[in-house]
Write a protein that holds these residues in place. Structure first.
Motif, short mmCIF file in Angstrom:
data_model
loop_
_atom_site.label_atom_id
_atom_site.label_comp_id
_atom_site.label_asym_id
_atom_site.label_seq_id
_atom_site.Cartn_x
_atom_site.Cartn_y
_atom_site.Cartn_z
N ALA A 1 0.57 -1.04 0.11
CA ALA A 1 0.11 -0.27 -0.66
C ALA A 1 0.78 1.11 0.06
CB ALA A 1 -0.77 -0.58 1.24
N VAL A 2 1.93 1.14 1.44
CA VAL A 2 2.86 2.63 0.39
C VAL A 2 3.61 2.22 0.09
CG1 VAL A 2 4.73 3.35 2.26
CG2 VAL A 2 2.41 2.04 3.61
N GLY A 3 3.99 3.37 -0.85
CA GLY A 3 4.48 3.21 -2.08
C GLY A 3 4.72 4.99 -2.69
N LEU A 4 4.94 4.73 -3.90
CA LEU A 4 4.98 6.34 -4.75
C LEU A 4 3.53 7.49 -4.36
CD1 LEU A 4 7.13 6.11 -7.73
CD2 LEU A 4 7.97 6.31 -5.66
N GLY A 5 2.51 6.61 -4.80
CA GLY A 5 1.34 7.21 -3.74
C GLY A 5 1.13 8.17 -2.97
N ILE B 1 0.18 -1.07 -14.36
CA ILE B 1 0.84 -0.53 -13.95
C ILE B 1 2.16 -0.53 -13.75
CG2 ILE B 1 0.26 0.56 -11.23
CD1 ILE B 1 -2.76 -0.69 -11.26
N SER C 1 -3.92 4.49 -3.35
CA SER C 1 -2.83 3.95 -2.54
C SER C 1 -2.72 2.56 -1.85
CB SER C 1 -3.09 5.34 -1.77
OG SER C 1 -1.42 5.02 -0.14
N LEU D 1 -6.18 -1.22 -4.93
CA LEU D 1 -6.77 -2.41 -4.55
C LEU D 1 -7.86 -2.19 -6.28
CD1 LEU D 1 -9.17 -0.06 -1.79
CD2 LEU D 1 -8.14 -2.26 -1.68
N VAL E 1 -7.14 -4.43 -9.16
CA VAL E 1 -6.48 -5.77 -9.59
C VAL E 1 -6.21 -6.93 -8.67
CG1 VAL E 1 -5.09 -2.90 -10.65
CG2 VAL E 1 -3.88 -4.87 -8.84
N THR F 1 -4.28 -7.25 -6.07
CA THR F 1 -3.32 -7.32 -4.69
C THR F 1 -3.47 -8.07 -3.48
OG1 THR F 1 -1.41 -5.71 -6.26
CG2 THR F 1 -1.98 -5.80 -3.63
N MET G 1 2.67 -6.07 -7.42
CA MET G 1 2.14 -5.86 -8.66
C MET G 1 2.06 -7.41 -9.52
SD MET G 1 3.11 -2.31 -9.18
CE MET G 1 2.57 -0.39 -8.37
N GLN H 1 -9.01 0.60 -12.30
CA GLN H 1 -8.82 0.27 -10.88
C GLN H 1 -10.47 0.31 -10.20
OE1 GLN H 1 -4.86 2.01 -9.32
NE2 GLN H 1 -5.52 0.76 -7.87
N1 TRP Z 1 -0.42 1.14 -3.26
C1 TRP Z 1 1.13 1.81 -4.02
C2 TRP Z 1 1.23 3.01 -3.69
O1 TRP Z 1 0.56 3.98 -3.25
C3 TRP Z 1 0.95 1.18 -5.21
C4 TRP Z 1 0.43 0.00 -6.11
C5 TRP Z 1 0.76 -1.09 -5.58
C6 TRP Z 1 -0.69 -0.50 -6.63
N2 TRP Z 1 -0.06 -2.35 -5.73
C7 TRP Z 1 -0.93 -1.92 -6.00
C8 TRP Z 1 -1.34 0.21 -7.69
C9 TRP Z 1 -1.75 -2.67 -6.91
C10 TRP Z 1 -2.98 -0.25 -8.10
C11 TRP Z 1 -2.82 -1.71 -7.46
O2 TRP Z 1 2.24 3.21 -4.28
#
Ligand code: TRP
Length: 449
Positions: A22-26, A104, A226, A229, A231, A233, A334, A388
């Motif tokens: 969940a924690v990423g570039l987003g 993605i 963020s 959700l 896809v 994952t 992903m 998404q």
């Molecule tokens: N949530 C991640 C972010 O905030 C990005 C991410 C990881 C993502 N897995 C995902 C986004 C699956 C969409 C679907 O950077």
């Protein structure tokens, strides 16, 4: 069956892996810049509300279906279905999900590659290799291709190792490192001139903007991206959870960590922007809009770091290292989507599947890089704005309408025998049935207009 396909060994490991996804570039870039250009605290407020009322219930739908089926999204949705038509739609949704996850990753790897290149550039500057540093920050095609490939190779290596040795082990190491780096950077930035102004923008809400409809929709989209959700994952990560875990609780922990890191990142990025402004860097256009929201990080921040002299290179090194870590724990989640599907459906070895699919994604990334101006934005919009929410919608329909209520309850009872008398069970089934699909549909319709 579950042990043969891998399982998280502890709740901590799962929460770290899911929160890592969940924690990423987003969170660290997307959320703070969106907050900055959409009324600061107003956006923060709306984001908090939609994350808990909408993203969390949708996350629970994925986790519960995944844990029940102990399988990838394609098989899981087919298992939940009651007739042929539902099985067909479920299977198709899962397949679209893994294509979207791969797409993605194809644009994510490019941005994450830049993060790594900038991290390498700071290292080069510190060791006096100015030419190398200049090349690494040049955004030239060669440099972009190379950094994207290196990033994908790391992702492939971790996913190839599987759930315990790869995903769980690395997430449990990288996530705490990320948190620590973030906290140190926030503490540092807050000591600089101009930081206070950024803090004000971030914490004093402009309520006239908080209620604008497009702001709510933007916040919704941000929360969905963020929490990874729509896809499959989180469905896959849920499928690696053992039956003893209390799902509403672990889902809540993941949501809390995700939101917490986004909010914390705001304490870094907004003050940093105003420190840059204080130092004479243009960050707003005459109209008061943030200039180039998406590339701001690669213009404003390096400029800011450069003004800090030698210390700046160190801070820059930490910052881009942090972004790289955050991106890596997301990208593995992903790649896991198509890899899990391939391994479970065709019996392919995990390593081979990770390498083959990862390379295919690398080819797509390379194509995007070759025609960046036309393709990058297109892929981002197609996947995050259209696919998404739509797939997330189907997940909610399967959890709320298609799956039998009694079976749902049975699944939740495994990790929490008293769940039926709790608040979660009183609200969530209805919520995911009516509220979530209706609002997600509203986002979709709005984004079409
Ligand atoms: N949530 C991640 C972010 O905030 C990005 C991410 C990881 C993502 N897995 C995902 C986004 C699956 C969409 C679907 O950077």
């Amino acid at each position: 069956m579950a042990s043969a396909r891998g399982e998280f060994s502890s709740r901590f490991g799962f929460v770290m892996a899911a929160a890592g996804s969940a924690v990423g570039l987003g969170n660290i870039w997307g959320f703070p810049t969106q907050a900055a250009s959409n009324g600061g605290a107003a956006f923060l407020l709306v984001y908090l509300v939609v994350a808990f009322t909408l993203a969390y219930p949708a996350l629970m739908a994925e986790l519960i279906i995944g844990r029940h089926a102990h399988a990838n999204a394609v098989s899981a949705l087919r298992q939940v279905a009651n007739n042929r038509g539902q099985r067909l739609v479920g299977g198709l949704t899962g397949i679209v999900g893994f294509v979207v996850a791969s797409l993605i990753l194809s644009f994510y790897a490019i941005v994450a590659g830049w993060m790594m290149a900038f991290c390498g550039a700071s290292l080069a500057t510190l060791s006096g290799a100015e030419d190398l540093a200049a090349w690494l920050t040049s955004f030239s095609l060669e440099c972009n291709l190379l950094s994207m490939a290196v990033f994908l190779a790391l992702t492939i290596a971790i996913v190839g190792k599987g759930v315990n040795d790869g995903i769980e082990r690395w997430s449990s190491r990288l996530m705490p490192a990320l948190l620590l780096t973030l906290v140190l950077l926030v503490a540092y930035v807050l000591t600089l001139d101009g930081a206070l102004q950024g803090l004000k923008v971030y914490l004093l809400p402009d309520f006239s903007r908080a209620l604008a409809p497009d702001l709510i929709l933007k916040a919704l989209g941000a929360a969905f991206f963020s929490l990874s959700l729509g896809v499959g994952t989180m469905l896959i990560y849920g499928s690696y959870l053992d039956d003893r875990q209390n799902l509403p609780l672990v889902g809540g922990m993941v949501t809390a960590v995700d939101i917490g890191i986004a909010v914390l990142a705001g304490f870094l990025v907004l003050p940093a922007m105003y420190v840059a402004l204080h130092n004479g860097v243009e960050i707003f256009s005459a109209g008061g809009q943030l200039i180039s929201e998406d590339t701001l990080i690669f213009t404003v921040l390096p400029d800011l770091f450069a003004r800090m002299g030698l210390a700046g290179s160190v801070v820059s090194l930490f910052f881009f290292f942090l972004m790289g870590i955050a991106a890596l724990t997301s990208s593995i989640s992903m790649l896991e989507v198509p890899v899990a599907y391939t391994v479970e459906t065709y019996g392919t070895g995990r390593k081979q599947a990770a390498v083959a699919i990862g390379c295919a994604i690398g080819v797509v990334s390379a194509v995007i890089l070759l025609d960046f101006a036309d393709l990058f934005g297109l892929v981002v919009t197609l996947t995050t704005r259209y696919s998404q929410p739509l797939i997330g919608f189907v997940f909610c329909i399967y959890a709320g309408w298609i799956w039998h209520r009694d079976k749902l309850l049975q699944e939740l009872r495994k990790g929490n025998p008293e769940v039926a008398s709790g608040l979660f069970w009183k609200i969530w089934p209805w919520w995911v049935r009516f509220f979530c699909p209706a609002i997600i549909l509203a986002i979709f319709v709005q984004s079409l207009l």
